[in-house]
Write an enzyme that holds these catalytic residues in place. Sequence first.
Site, mmCIF file in Angstrom:
data_model
loop_
_atom_site.group_PDB
_atom_site.id
_atom_site.type_symbol
_atom_site.label_atom_id
_atom_site.label_comp_id
_atom_site.label_asym_id
_atom_site.label_seq_id
_atom_site.Cartn_x
_atom_site.Cartn_y
_atom_site.Cartn_z
ATOM 1 N N TRP A 1 0.862 -1.188 0.000
ATOM 2 C CA TRP A 1 0.000 0.000 0.000
ATOM 3 C C TRP A 1 0.889 1.225 0.000
ATOM 4 O O TRP A 1 1.899 1.269 0.708
ATOM 5 C CB TRP A 1 -0.907 0.036 1.240
ATOM 6 C CG TRP A 1 -1.659 1.337 1.324
ATOM 7 C CD1 TRP A 1 -2.786 1.678 0.645
ATOM 8 C CD2 TRP A 1 -1.281 2.495 2.084
ATOM 9 N NE1 TRP A 1 -3.149 2.975 0.937
ATOM 10 C CE2 TRP A 1 -2.253 3.500 1.821
ATOM 11 C CE3 TRP A 1 -0.239 2.783 2.963
ATOM 12 C CZ2 TRP A 1 -2.188 4.767 2.406
ATOM 13 C CZ3 TRP A 1 -0.174 4.048 3.545
ATOM 14 C CH2 TRP A 1 -1.146 5.018 3.267
ATOM 15 N N GLU B 1 -3.100 -2.938 -2.443
ATOM 16 C CA GLU B 1 -4.217 -2.369 -1.680
ATOM 17 C C GLU B 1 -4.526 -0.943 -2.106
ATOM 18 O O GLU B 1 -3.652 -0.086 -2.153
ATOM 19 C CB GLU B 1 -3.869 -2.389 -0.186
ATOM 20 C CG GLU B 1 -4.944 -1.786 0.694
ATOM 21 C CD GLU B 1 -4.565 -1.799 2.160
ATOM 22 O OE1 GLU B 1 -5.386 -1.345 2.986
ATOM 23 O OE2 GLU B 1 -3.445 -2.246 2.494
ATOM 24 N N LYS C 1 -6.975 2.709 -1.800
ATOM 25 C CA LYS C 1 -7.551 3.562 -0.767
ATOM 26 C C LYS C 1 -8.322 4.688 -1.450
ATOM 27 O O LYS C 1 -7.969 5.109 -2.559
ATOM 28 C CB LYS C 1 -6.451 4.135 0.134
ATOM 29 C CG LYS C 1 -6.981 4.718 1.443
ATOM 30 C CD LYS C 1 -5.840 5.063 2.398
ATOM 31 C CE LYS C 1 -6.387 5.518 3.746
ATOM 32 N NZ LYS C 1 -5.307 5.865 4.693
ATOM 33 N N ASP D 1 -10.128 -3.287 1.676
ATOM 34 C CA ASP D 1 -10.130 -2.806 3.058
ATOM 35 C C ASP D 1 -11.464 -2.137 3.330
ATOM 36 O O ASP D 1 -11.843 -1.188 2.637
ATOM 37 C CB ASP D 1 -8.975 -1.821 3.272
ATOM 38 C CG ASP D 1 -8.804 -1.416 4.726
ATOM 39 O OD1 ASP D 1 -9.793 -0.969 5.330
ATOM 40 O OD2 ASP D 1 -7.685 -1.527 5.256
ATOM 41 N N HIS E 1 -11.550 1.648 3.464
ATOM 42 C CA HIS E 1 -10.921 2.410 2.393
ATOM 43 C C HIS E 1 -11.867 2.798 1.271
ATOM 44 O O HIS E 1 -11.431 3.103 0.163
ATOM 45 C CB HIS E 1 -9.739 1.618 1.812
ATOM 46 C CG HIS E 1 -8.527 1.655 2.668
ATOM 47 N ND1 HIS E 1 -7.296 1.170 2.265
ATOM 48 C CD2 HIS E 1 -8.327 2.127 3.924
ATOM 49 C CE1 HIS E 1 -6.414 1.334 3.226
ATOM 50 N NE2 HIS E 1 -7.020 1.907 4.245
ATOM 51 N N HIS F 1 -9.118 -6.749 4.514
ATOM 52 C CA HIS F 1 -8.785 -5.998 5.723
ATOM 53 C C HIS F 1 -10.085 -5.566 6.382
ATOM 54 O O HIS F 1 -10.850 -4.786 5.812
ATOM 55 C CB HIS F 1 -7.928 -4.775 5.404
ATOM 56 C CG HIS F 1 -6.484 -5.085 5.252
ATOM 57 N ND1 HIS F 1 -5.521 -4.131 5.027
ATOM 58 C CD2 HIS F 1 -5.818 -6.270 5.323
ATOM 59 C CE1 HIS F 1 -4.328 -4.702 4.946
ATOM 60 N NE2 HIS F 1 -4.490 -5.989 5.122
ATOM 61 N N ASP G 1 -13.204 7.879 4.773
ATOM 62 C CA ASP G 1 -12.221 6.810 4.671
ATOM 63 C C ASP G 1 -11.430 6.777 5.977
ATOM 64 O O ASP G 1 -10.577 7.608 6.226
ATOM 65 C CB ASP G 1 -11.299 7.115 3.488
ATOM 66 C CG ASP G 1 -10.202 6.102 3.322
ATOM 67 O OD1 ASP G 1 -10.082 5.213 4.181
ATOM 68 O OD2 ASP G 1 -9.465 6.194 2.338
ATOM 69 N N ASP H 1 -10.287 4.259 9.779
ATOM 70 C CA ASP H 1 -10.022 2.932 10.319
ATOM 71 C C ASP H 1 -10.342 2.910 11.805
ATOM 72 O O ASP H 1 -9.565 3.409 12.612
ATOM 73 C CB ASP H 1 -8.552 2.553 10.089
ATOM 74 C CG ASP H 1 -8.175 2.604 8.622
ATOM 75 O OD1 ASP H 1 -8.602 1.709 7.891
ATOM 76 O OD2 ASP H 1 -7.466 3.537 8.215
ATOM 77 N N ASP I 1 -7.164 -4.080 10.278
ATOM 78 C CA ASP I 1 -6.388 -2.868 10.021
ATOM 79 C C ASP I 1 -7.115 -1.673 10.622
ATOM 80 O O ASP I 1 -8.016 -1.109 10.011
ATOM 81 C CB ASP I 1 -6.183 -2.665 8.520
ATOM 82 C CG ASP I 1 -5.193 -1.546 8.226
ATOM 83 O OD1 ASP I 1 -4.704 -0.912 9.184
ATOM 84 O OD2 ASP I 1 -4.904 -1.289 7.037
#
Length: 426
Positions: free
Chosen positions: A185, A226, A228, A259, A262, A286, A294, A296, A326
């Site tokens: 990433w 990955e 995003k 993810d 993301h 993820h 966006d 986590d 993640d």
Amino acid sequence: MDNQVKQAYEAAKALYVQHGIDTDEMLSKMAEIKVSVHCWQGDDVKGFLNQDGELTGGISVTGQYPGAATNPAELRADLEQAFALIPGKHKVNLHAIYADTDEQVELDQIEPRHYENWVKWAKEHGLGLDFNPTCFSHEKSSDGFTLSHPDPEIRQFWIDHCKASRRIGAYFGEQLGQTCVTNVWIPDGFKDNPVDRMSPRKRLKESLDEVFAEPLNKEHNLDAVESKLFGLGSEAYVVGSHEFYMGYGLQNDTLICLDAGHFHPTEVISGKLSSLALFTSGILLHVSRPMRWDSDHVVIMDDELLEIARELVRHELLGTTHIGLDFFDASINRVAAWVVGTRNTIKALLRAMLEPVDALKQAELEGDYTTRLALTEEFKSYPFGAVWDYYCAQQGVPVREQWIKEVKSYEQDVLLQRTESLYKLA
């Protein structure tokens, strides 16, 4: 095992078997699933190669909860505490900056020997290891570009770092007998609207081609890429978009990482799994939770987590999907964050396994949508919690919220002592 837990399980087992669901068999399958637990929750994504450096790459960790790990030994101790509260045997996901070495080593020069203590520890605990090149928090990524950088020298630095990371991943897989997933990433992108969206992506494609040129044993290492949606400082444009990496992964037979944090919050990844699975040999997943745009956040048992689990179970994708976590939250106890997120991920998978999938598919095929709806809704109140409690007891970890006491005790005995030591040093 507590007699009440066993009795509740036997009652639940009798209910599920009426629909052809063997709970004992499901628990045996559950024990084979490995979740890759991300190390960077334990120290707020600082790592150990450049602890004085600023966290960059569009990433932000908020909160000042005491007790963050300050060295590899502390981080491993925290992970051990977390795993003692999570059923099953799993993996640990390392970023390159978590090297355990006294050497001053640059990212493009890292070697397996810089992670030998992690390998030794993983062997002792029966854990697998995954790996990630760290393309952020470095002077050569300060302008927001790495593998797509217009300067060929800087671009080569990151190419060499990713090459070195793949070799380390292959070493992990060879030593531990568990395939390592090495996931790339990058934070590359623009804060405001760019004029040229194509050239950075051409450079990224060429860089990735060079990164993945060296053939490695896929039993030891699997490559992943990955995407995003955006990051802080790359709000307008991200070079490695979902469309870019989906195309690259399909063309070059790498795993494509989805993810859950993301994408735009109105866009979910559960619906993408069945499509992507038709064209790939595997998926890297993820598990995270987007609060806005966006982001986590610690995994909770929300609707999307359950839908992700259902997709994996209903379409028999667990064997080809590599599941990892993640997120990074410094506003709560970091060990607790691992435990909550991992237990919820496993719990969602178990809940999905305890649904009458064959009966639901048959009703749908026959156009009996009444039965499909009614049965789906009724199973929402079936006693999967009793099966989960039994699984935890069977695996020798605390049942229900009992684990919180152990985390609080660890906080008092270990985490807060670190904080006091840091104050004394200061």
